[in-house]
Motif scaffolding. Structure first.
Motif, mmCIF file in Angstrom:
data_model
loop_
_atom_site.group_PDB
_atom_site.id
_atom_site.type_symbol
_atom_site.label_atom_id
_atom_site.label_comp_id
_atom_site.label_asym_id
_atom_site.label_seq_id
_atom_site.Cartn_x
_atom_site.Cartn_y
_atom_site.Cartn_z
ATOM 1 N N UNK A 116 0.919 -1.134 -0.001
ATOM 2 C CA UNK A 116 -0.060 0.118 0.053
ATOM 3 C C UNK A 116 0.937 1.243 -0.010
ATOM 4 N N UNK A 117 1.985 1.252 0.563
ATOM 5 C CA UNK A 117 2.822 2.491 0.922
ATOM 6 C C UNK A 117 3.543 2.669 -0.505
ATOM 7 N N UNK A 118 3.792 1.618 -1.348
ATOM 8 C CA UNK A 118 4.117 1.880 -2.746
ATOM 9 C C UNK A 118 3.152 2.467 -3.612
ATOM 10 N N UNK A 119 2.014 2.507 -3.580
ATOM 11 C CA UNK A 119 1.074 2.994 -4.233
ATOM 12 C C UNK A 119 0.932 4.356 -4.161
ATOM 13 N N UNK A 132 11.656 -3.605 8.807
ATOM 14 C CA UNK A 132 11.263 -2.344 8.040
ATOM 15 C C UNK A 132 12.664 -1.792 7.401
ATOM 16 N N UNK A 133 13.792 -1.967 8.125
ATOM 17 C CA UNK A 133 14.881 -1.425 7.634
ATOM 18 C C UNK A 133 15.542 -2.234 6.354
ATOM 19 N N UNK A 184 10.147 4.512 4.509
ATOM 20 C CA UNK A 184 9.826 5.744 5.079
ATOM 21 C C UNK A 184 8.533 5.677 5.886
ATOM 22 N N UNK A 185 7.400 5.372 5.099
ATOM 23 C CA UNK A 185 6.035 5.452 5.549
ATOM 24 C C UNK A 185 5.857 4.437 6.892
ATOM 25 N N UNK A 186 6.419 3.226 6.558
ATOM 26 C CA UNK A 186 6.204 2.176 7.473
ATOM 27 C C UNK A 186 6.916 2.151 8.734
ATOM 28 N N UNK A 187 7.962 2.892 8.595
ATOM 29 C CA UNK A 187 8.797 3.360 9.878
ATOM 30 C C UNK A 187 7.951 4.521 10.556
ATOM 31 N N UNK A 188 7.453 5.463 9.934
ATOM 32 C CA UNK A 188 6.672 6.414 10.244
ATOM 33 C C UNK A 188 5.708 6.078 11.149
ATOM 34 N N UNK A 189 5.208 4.830 10.712
ATOM 35 C CA UNK A 189 3.655 4.450 10.997
ATOM 36 C C UNK A 189 3.814 3.627 12.625
ATOM 37 N N UNK A 190 5.215 3.155 12.746
ATOM 38 C CA UNK A 190 5.527 2.502 14.148
ATOM 39 C C UNK A 190 6.294 3.508 14.845
ATOM 40 N N UNK A 191 6.438 4.856 14.671
ATOM 41 C CA UNK A 191 7.259 5.686 15.326
ATOM 42 C C UNK A 191 7.087 5.525 16.857
ATOM 43 N N UNK A 199 4.330 12.351 8.411
ATOM 44 C CA UNK A 199 5.333 12.218 9.529
ATOM 45 C C UNK A 199 4.938 13.471 10.666
ATOM 46 N N UNK A 200 4.341 14.589 10.134
ATOM 47 C CA UNK A 200 4.014 15.577 11.149
ATOM 48 C C UNK A 200 2.855 14.965 11.700
#
Length: 908
Positions: A212-215, A281-282, A291-298, A336-337
């Motif tokens: 989904x993030x790739x979309x 994720x890394x 970027x998106x997935x790591x932000x999701x589990x920030x 991210x914000x």
């Protein structure tokens, strides 16, 4: 003189009134008062004291009972305890505590939530273009374990290969999807994510999120991108919540993890699982999904490191610089914000860095790659710029939330360096606090003038400025200049819809700070723009908003209706439902704020017009609730009309109102009450002695009532108003006008001289006798029982009620033996009818009805009969026994009546 024995008890009404009045008792409050605070102290048993004895202390020696709620406390009010604790706290400690709370500040209710923005974006950014989506199908790699490898290494290799399948495995592309189909597919992926997680397929869940993030890198249908961002980030939010909850659950075993936990409270298993997720994720190859997935589990960083979030945010912010498409980068920064505001709202440096990087990426908009993309998709630059609006607005909202005023100055300087970019300037004005923007309104107007109107129309900028100055006050010396400069731009807008959208905003500023003269000018300009080609038909919501704002600030209706353009403005509401709604809103404000009655002809004419509009909307299909609501508003207006001592003008108004509001029965009832009150007010002014002129006037009032009452459909309303209007007519010596109500005023007027005594009462009883009653009904007999107190009252020498200057039976027959004889005969006839009916109920085995009716007659005899009469007292005893024969009588009422009976018997 022949003495006829009374069957009814003689009454001295004045003496009975004195006996029924409550006795005055002196109250000595002493030290106790129910509103006085009570000091509750702990009560403990003394050592060596006798069993059951206690010792307690109190602030008062009074024996007042303890408050049952306070008695549960240990002697100290908890609120007082907290207040005392805060009072004894040292100033330094208090300041440090406040600073700590500021550091741990959370987003408050004054921050506009993402859920509100989400709906606006989905509604605004739509498309009719066909969309596509790639669905991951998976491959067979990694399913057979390699011989000789350890279980742990094989498990790790298998998971890594499964992640590679996302990029190397087979994919299925779904083409030609409508916007709704696309949204449905995304929702299916969201459900698949939840199902995979519930079945412990964590890698599959991660694959779905990565896919989904790739979309979000696809901008093939660029107009739909903001809505796509909303739909896909919903899935990312779900994933982040699932991961966090899983690790939280692992930390809560065996003991629950406190809300304000630290890294030391997290067990090693939870830390290892959390670290494993970050490692997975890394290993994602592409930048955007990583970027998106790591932000999701920030938020999960708090399980690993105290400063984990603080260190991760700048790193992710810097990673966004590697995204080439400026639109994709802008929305990545927005996400991210959004996550940052949820987990660490106090870390404003990263939010600011995000925004400044976004400003730097604005130069890419004019790049060749972006321009070629816009040409390919046939999208104009102004339309393209609006796609940035949600992302920029959200980022600026996060930055400006509870930010100091100097930050606005810095933002304005950066806008100037970018050539006063209209989109950015608009977002700045809408993000910062209105009082900050209003204080710099003149500076913003200068910046708006220097903007390039090709990319973003200036009237939208003035609309955003108008929202701020309508909520907060700019400097008084600048207000007129601000209005003139804004209206120069607004009045030149050619599109009626764009014009009214902007004008509606500035109406509030005009009403807030200026007089009716300026408001009238604004209304004239709106009429000028919205009348051609009936443009107002497409702008009813905005026009209604204009009315509401005017009514908010103008409560003096003499001023409001003196505006020349106000009523012509109302004429633009030509759709019936909208017109009625507007009239309703005006009436509600009038009733709420018009404190003093009015006779102002300007107000009366305008309000009659408005009320007539509401009245004329009533038809056969109008529901009763709507009729009742409109009638209450009209009644409220009628009650506020007063012509003082000009009673004839008041009556003329009621005559006009009767013709105007004839379809609303409750309004007609109110008019009758108003006229009756007018007649009584006339009598009060004349002190009961009418002149020829006032006598003619009160007869006209009586005629008004008796002409209007027959038009009412409710028989009970007619009966009630006939009685009331008859009493008013008799009180004003209008005997001929009060004749329609004579049948309801037996005690007030004398019997007809040609028809003998009790003519009116006999006529009523004959009508009741001839009426067709329902079978198995006690209604007729209960009417007979109710007539007995009337006859008892008529037998008194002095009546309880009388009307000055009107002769009643009291004057003609009071205490006359023949008159008493007629009353006794009629009473015996009624009692005989009731007793016959009671016998019939006994044969029909209706024992419950028989007992109730017998007890009712017993109560009447007890209250109004002369129990010294042997026959009457024996009848009362028989009725008592009959009512209790089958045990249906209520005990409490029976005992009360029995005591009352003994009192009367002993008294006589």
């Amino acid at each position: 003189v022949c003495c006829v024995p009374r069957r009814s008890r003689g009454r001295n009404y004045e003496a009975e009134l004195q006996r029924c009045r409550p006795e005055a008792a002196l109250v000595e409050f002493g030290d106790y008062h129910p509103l006085k605070s009570i000091m509750v102290t702990d009560t403990k048993t003394r050592r060596g004291a006798r069993k059951g004895s206690t010792s307690s202390s109190s602030s008062s020696s009074s024996s007042a009972p303890l408050d049952p709620l306070s008695s549960m406390l240990d002697g100290t009010d908890p609120l007082s305890m907290f207040a005392a604790a805060s009072a004894t706290e040292t100033p330094d400690l208090g300041r440090k505590k406040w600073e700590k709370e500021k550091e741990e500040e959370v987003v408050g209710p004054d921050f506009e939530s993402w859920s509100l923005k989400r709906g606006e974006i989905l509604a605004r950014f739509t498309t009719t273009e066909k969309l596509s989506i790639n669905l991951f199908m998976g491959s067979d790699r990694g399913k057979a374990p390699s011989p000789g490898s350890s279980a742990v290494s094989e498990k790790v290799r298998t998971r890594l290969e499964e992640l590679d399948d996302l990029e190397e495995g087979s994919q299925r592309e779904l083409l030609n999807l409508s916007q709704q189909d696309y949204a449905n597919r995304i929702e299916e992926l969201n459900q698949s994510l939840k199902e995979a997680w519930a079945s412990d397929q964590k890698v599959k869940a991660l694959k779905i999120v990565i896919q989904c993030s790739k979309l979000l890198s696809d901008t093939s249908v660029i107009q739909f991108y903001p809505s796509k961002f909303v739909l896909i980030t919903d899935i990312l939010d779900t994933f982040g919540r699932l991961v966090y909850d899983r690790i939280w659950t692992m930390c809560s075993d065996p003991r629950p993890l406190p809300d304000s936990f630290t890294v030391d409270d997290v067990n090693d298993t939870a830390k290892e699982t959390c670290l494993n997720w970050f490692f997975k994720i890394a290993s994602i190859r592409e930048l955007l999904p990583r970027l998106y997935v790591e932000a999701a589990i920030l938020k999960c960083n708090c399980f690993l490191n105290k400063c984990g979030i603080q260190e991760t945010l700048p790193r992710l912010t810097a990673m966004i610089r590697g995204i080439g498409d400026p639109l994709v980068a802008a929305y990545t920064r927005a996400y991210l914000c959004r996550v940052g505001m949820e987990v660490a709202p106090h870390l404003k440096d990263s939010l600011n860095r995000n925004f400044f990087d976004l400003l730097g990426s604005f130069r890419q908009i004019s790049s060749e790659s972006v321009q070629n993309q816009l040409v390919l998709q046939r999208v104009e630059v102004p339309e393209y710029l609006t796609l940035y609006s949600p992302a920029i607005s959200w980022i600026l909202q996060c930055i400006a939330y509870r930010a100091p005023e100097p930050l606005l100055t810095e933002m304005m300087e950066r806008c100037k360096k970018l050539g006063n970019n209209a989109l950015l300037l608009n977002s700045v004005m809408r993000a910062f606090r209105p009082e900050f923007v209003a204080g710099r309104a003149t500076d913003f107007i200068g910046m708006i003038k220097d903007c390039d109107e090709a990319g973003f129309p200036k009237h939208l900028l003035f609309g955003s400025l108008g929202r701020s100055v309508a909520c907060a006050d700019p400097p008084e010396s600048e207000r007129l200049t601000i209005l003139n400069e804004a209206w120069k731009v607004v009045t030149k807008v050619r599109s009626p819809q764009d014009y009214i959208n902007c004008a509606e905003i500035w109406v509030e500023f005009t009403c807030r700070h200026f007089s009716k003269r300026e408001v009238n000018t604004v209304l004239a300009d709106i009429i000028k723009h919205m009348t051609p080609d009936r443009a107002f038909e497409d702008a009813y919501p905005q026009l209604q908003s204009v009315i509401r704002k005017i009514l908010t600030y103008f409560h003096d209706f003499s001023v409001l209706f003196s505006m020349e353009r106000f009523l012509p403005f109302l004429d633009m509401f030509q759709k019936d439902s909208v017109r009625v709604e507007v009239c309703r809103s005006i009436m509600e404000v009038f009733i709420k704020h018009q404190v003093e009655p009015t006779r102002d002809p300007v107000i009366l004419n305008a309000m009659l017009h408005i009320c007539k509009t509401m009245h004329d909307s009533v038809n056969a299909l109008t529901v009763e609730d709507e009729k009742r609501s409109l009638a209450l508003l009209i009644i409220g207006f009628i009650r506020m009309v007063c012509f003082g001592r000009d009673f004839e003008q008041q009556l003329s108004f009621c005559v006009e109102a009767r013709a105007t509001f004839c379809n609303l029965e409750s309004v007609m009832v109110q008019l009758i009450h108003t006229v009756n009150q007018l007649a009584m007010e006339t009598s009060r002014v004349m002190r009961g002695s009418h002149s020829r002129k006032t006598a003619a006037f009160v007869r006209a009032c009586a005629a008004y009532s008796f002409i209007t009452i027959p038009s009412l459909s409710s028989i009970f309303s007619r009966l009630s108003l006939y009685l009331l209007s008859g009493q008013v007519a008799l009180a004003n010596q209008c005997l001929s006008q009060g004749e329609p109500a004579m049948d309801n005023s037996f005690c007030f007027v004398s019997d007809h001289p040609e028809h003998g005594v009790l003519y009116l009462v006999r006529g009523l009883l004959n009508m009741i006798q001839d009426y067709t009653w329902e079978d198995n009904s006690d209604a007729k007999v209960r009417v007979y029982v109710s007539a007995l107190p009337l006859l008892a009252a008529m037998s008194q020498e002095t009546y309880l009620y009388s009307i000055p200057k009107v002769d009643s039976n009291e004057t003609l027959y009071g205490g006359d033996p023949k008159f008493l004889l007629e009353i006794n005969k009629l009473s015996e006839t009624l009692i005989g009818q009731v007793l016959d009916h009671l016998k019939g109920l006994g044969r029909d085995e209706a024992t419950r009805r028989q007992g109730a009716l017998a007890f009712s007659l017993f109560g009447v005899l007890l209250a109004h009969g002369d129990l010294r009469n042997n026959k009457l007292s024996q009848l009362a005893v028989n009725l008592w026994n009959l009512s209790h024969k089958h045990g249906y009588c209520e005990t409490r009422v029976s005992v009360k009546n029995k005591k009352t009976g003994h009192v009367f018997i002993n008294f006589y």
